[in-house]
Scaffold this motif. Structure first.
Motif, short mmCIF file in Angstrom:
data_model
loop_
_atom_site.label_atom_id
_atom_site.label_comp_id
_atom_site.label_asym_id
_atom_site.label_seq_id
_atom_site.Cartn_x
_atom_site.Cartn_y
_atom_site.Cartn_z
N PHE A 1 0.82 -1.07 -0.16
CA PHE A 1 -0.55 -0.02 -0.26
C PHE A 1 0.86 1.35 -0.17
N PHE A 2 0.17 2.09 -1.39
CA PHE A 2 1.77 2.79 -1.16
C PHE A 2 0.55 4.25 -1.37
N ALA A 3 1.66 6.17 -2.11
CA ALA A 3 1.09 6.44 -2.67
C ALA A 3 2.45 7.46 -3.14
N THR A 4 2.61 8.02 -4.38
CA THR A 4 3.05 8.36 -5.20
C THR A 4 3.99 9.43 -4.16
N TRP A 5 3.05 10.10 -3.59
CA TRP A 5 4.43 11.51 -2.92
C TRP A 5 4.88 11.20 -1.76
N CYS A 6 5.08 9.82 -1.04
CA CYS A 6 5.92 9.24 -0.83
C CYS A 6 6.98 8.44 -0.83
N GLY A 7 8.20 9.43 0.09
CA GLY A 7 9.59 9.16 -0.37
C GLY A 7 9.46 7.89 0.29
N PRO A 8 9.24 7.64 1.11
CA PRO A 8 9.82 6.05 1.69
C PRO A 8 9.24 4.81 0.52
N VAL B 1 -10.07 -0.26 -0.01
CA VAL B 1 -9.44 -1.22 -0.07
C VAL B 1 -8.09 -0.79 0.80
N ALA B 2 -8.16 0.53 1.19
CA ALA B 2 -6.52 0.62 2.60
C ALA B 2 -7.57 0.35 3.50
N ALA B 3 -8.60 1.43 3.36
CA ALA B 3 -9.97 1.65 4.77
C ALA B 3 -9.89 0.50 5.52
N ARG B 4 -10.00 -0.84 4.47
CA ARG B 4 -10.57 -1.36 5.09
C ARG B 4 -9.70 -2.68 5.66
N GLY C 1 10.04 -14.59 -8.54
CA GLY C 1 9.46 -15.03 -9.76
C GLY C 1 7.86 -15.32 -9.56
N ASP C 2 7.59 -17.02 -10.38
CA ASP C 2 5.88 -16.99 -9.87
C ASP C 2 4.94 -17.75 -8.80
N THR C 3 6.33 -18.04 -7.85
CA THR C 3 5.82 -18.45 -6.36
C THR C 3 5.46 -17.47 -5.49
N ALA C 4 5.51 -15.99 -5.79
CA ALA C 4 4.41 -15.35 -4.99
C ALA C 4 4.32 -14.08 -6.05
N ALA C 5 2.82 -13.61 -5.71
CA ALA C 5 2.77 -12.74 -6.16
C ALA C 5 3.20 -11.25 -5.64
N ILE C 6 3.70 -10.10 -5.86
CA ILE C 6 3.66 -9.21 -5.71
C ILE C 6 2.75 -8.00 -6.56
N LEU C 7 1.99 -7.26 -4.74
CA LEU C 7 0.60 -6.24 -5.83
C LEU C 7 1.05 -4.95 -5.02
N LYS C 8 1.15 -4.22 -6.06
CA LYS C 8 1.10 -2.18 -5.73
C LYS C 8 -0.45 -1.77 -5.46
N ILE C 9 -0.91 -1.12 -3.97
CA ILE C 9 -2.26 -0.66 -4.31
C ILE C 9 -1.53 0.88 -4.24
N ASP C 10 -2.15 2.22 -4.99
CA ASP C 10 -1.78 3.55 -4.63
C ASP C 10 -3.57 3.56 -4.07
N GLN D 1 -7.61 -0.87 7.16
CA GLN D 1 -7.12 0.19 8.48
C GLN D 1 -5.83 0.41 7.82
N VAL D 2 -5.28 0.86 6.50
CA VAL D 2 -3.67 1.31 6.00
C VAL D 2 -3.89 3.03 6.60
N ARG D 3 -2.89 2.77 7.73
CA ARG D 3 -2.86 4.32 8.21
C ARG D 3 -1.38 5.17 7.89
N GLY D 4 -0.76 4.54 7.32
CA GLY D 4 0.18 5.07 6.51
C GLY D 4 0.95 4.13 6.08
N VAL D 5 1.92 4.87 4.89
CA VAL D 5 2.57 4.38 3.78
C VAL D 5 4.34 4.44 3.87
N PRO D 6 4.47 3.64 3.38
CA PRO D 6 3.96 2.55 2.91
C PRO D 6 3.68 1.57 3.50
N THR D 7 2.72 0.59 4.35
CA THR D 7 1.95 -0.87 4.58
C THR D 7 2.06 -1.89 3.63
N LEU D 8 2.95 -2.78 4.47
CA LEU D 8 3.52 -4.09 3.44
C LEU D 8 2.28 -5.63 4.31
#
Length: 97
Positions: A17-24, A56-59, A40-49, A61-68
């Motif tokens: 869970f990220f934001a474009t304006w977030c340095g970290p 989705v972020a609220a569901r 590779g294909d053993t895991a999926a990595i998904l980025k959510i703005d 409870q993502v309060r800070g970014v980045p949250t993994l």
């Protein structure tokens, strides 16, 4: 495929869970790119703005970014806010695959 379909998979799914304006978040991005090459294909990595997907972020409870958040079969297996090293993430993915 919906977000729920993706996190319901048998393989581990790491969601950044990220934001474009977030340095970290900009620090975390190349770490995730490199991780994707290593796992590779053993895991999926998904980025959510969080600005484009506030529901989705609220569901989750993502309060800070980045949250993994690591999901497997729709369940949260691990979560952490802030920049996380690639080696630590790779270990988590392998433990949960």
């Amino acid at each position: 495929m919906t977000f729920q379909d993706i996190i319901d998979q048998d393989k581990p799914v790491l969601v950044d869970f990220f934001a474009t304006w977030c340095g970290p978040c900009q620090t975390q991005a190349p770490i995730l790119e490199e991780l994707k090459q290593r796992v590779g294909d053993t895991a999926a990595i998904l980025k959510i703005d969080v600005d484009k997907n506030p529901a989705v972020a609220a569901r989750y409870q993502v309060r800070g970014v980045p949250t993994l958040i690591l999901f497997k079969k729709g369940e949260i297996r691990w979560r952490q806010s802030g920049v996380v090293a690639g080696a630590e993430l790779e270990r988590l993915l392998r433990e949960n695959s």
